[in-house]
Design a protein around this motif. Structure first.
Motif, mmCIF file in Angstrom:
data_model
loop_
_atom_site.group_PDB
_atom_site.id
_atom_site.type_symbol
_atom_site.label_atom_id
_atom_site.label_comp_id
_atom_site.label_asym_id
_atom_site.label_seq_id
_atom_site.Cartn_x
_atom_site.Cartn_y
_atom_site.Cartn_z
ATOM 1 N N GLY A 15 0.804 -1.211 0.000
ATOM 2 C CA GLY A 15 0.000 0.000 0.000
ATOM 3 C C GLY A 15 0.842 1.267 0.000
ATOM 4 N N ALA A 64 0.873 4.227 -2.739
ATOM 5 C CA ALA A 64 0.664 5.624 -2.365
ATOM 6 C C ALA A 64 1.777 6.531 -2.895
ATOM 7 N N ARG A 104 -2.410 2.215 -8.413
ATOM 8 C CA ARG A 104 -3.549 2.457 -7.540
ATOM 9 C C ARG A 104 -4.118 1.156 -6.978
#
Length: 113
Positions: free
Chosen positions: A75, A79, A85
């Motif tokens: 994640g 980011a 994404r």
């Protein structure tokens, strides 16, 4: 040379899992290469720190918490890289990190032969 191969295989693995219906989206191969570099750097720097800080919970969960740590790193990479994404947030990170490990392992076996 091994580092370059690992980088390319991770980028290819990211493109492969982006084709699965788990919510991982990558715009193009260039973004996958950047994401692979960021993922490698995060694994080398951030993950060891998180491992040390979460030893008690990792022991209590008999290692299952390591899946969460991998999802956190996945994640973070998403980011930090534009064009990478996670459509379904943390669930995409969990499934993406699991599938990345599987696909990357399979590609490493194919290339090492």
């Amino acid at each position: 040379m091994d580092l370059l191969i690992a980088w390319l295989l991770t980028a290819i693995s990211l493109l492969i899992i982006a084709q699965l219906p788990i919510g991982v989206e990558i715009d193009n191969f260039g973004k996958a290469l950047v994401a692979a570099i960021v993922f490698g750097i995060l694994n080398a720097i951030v993950k060891p720190v998180l491992l040390v800080l979460t030893i008690p919970i990792t022991i209590l969960t008999l290692g299952i918490f390591l899946i969460i740590l991998n999802a956190i790193i996945f994640g973070l990479a998403a980011a930090l890289v534009q064009g990478f994404r996670l459509r379904y947030g943390f669930w995409s990170a969990i499934f993406g990190s699991v599938f990345l490990s599987i696909v990357n392992g399979l590609l490493n076996q194919v290339v090492s032969r």
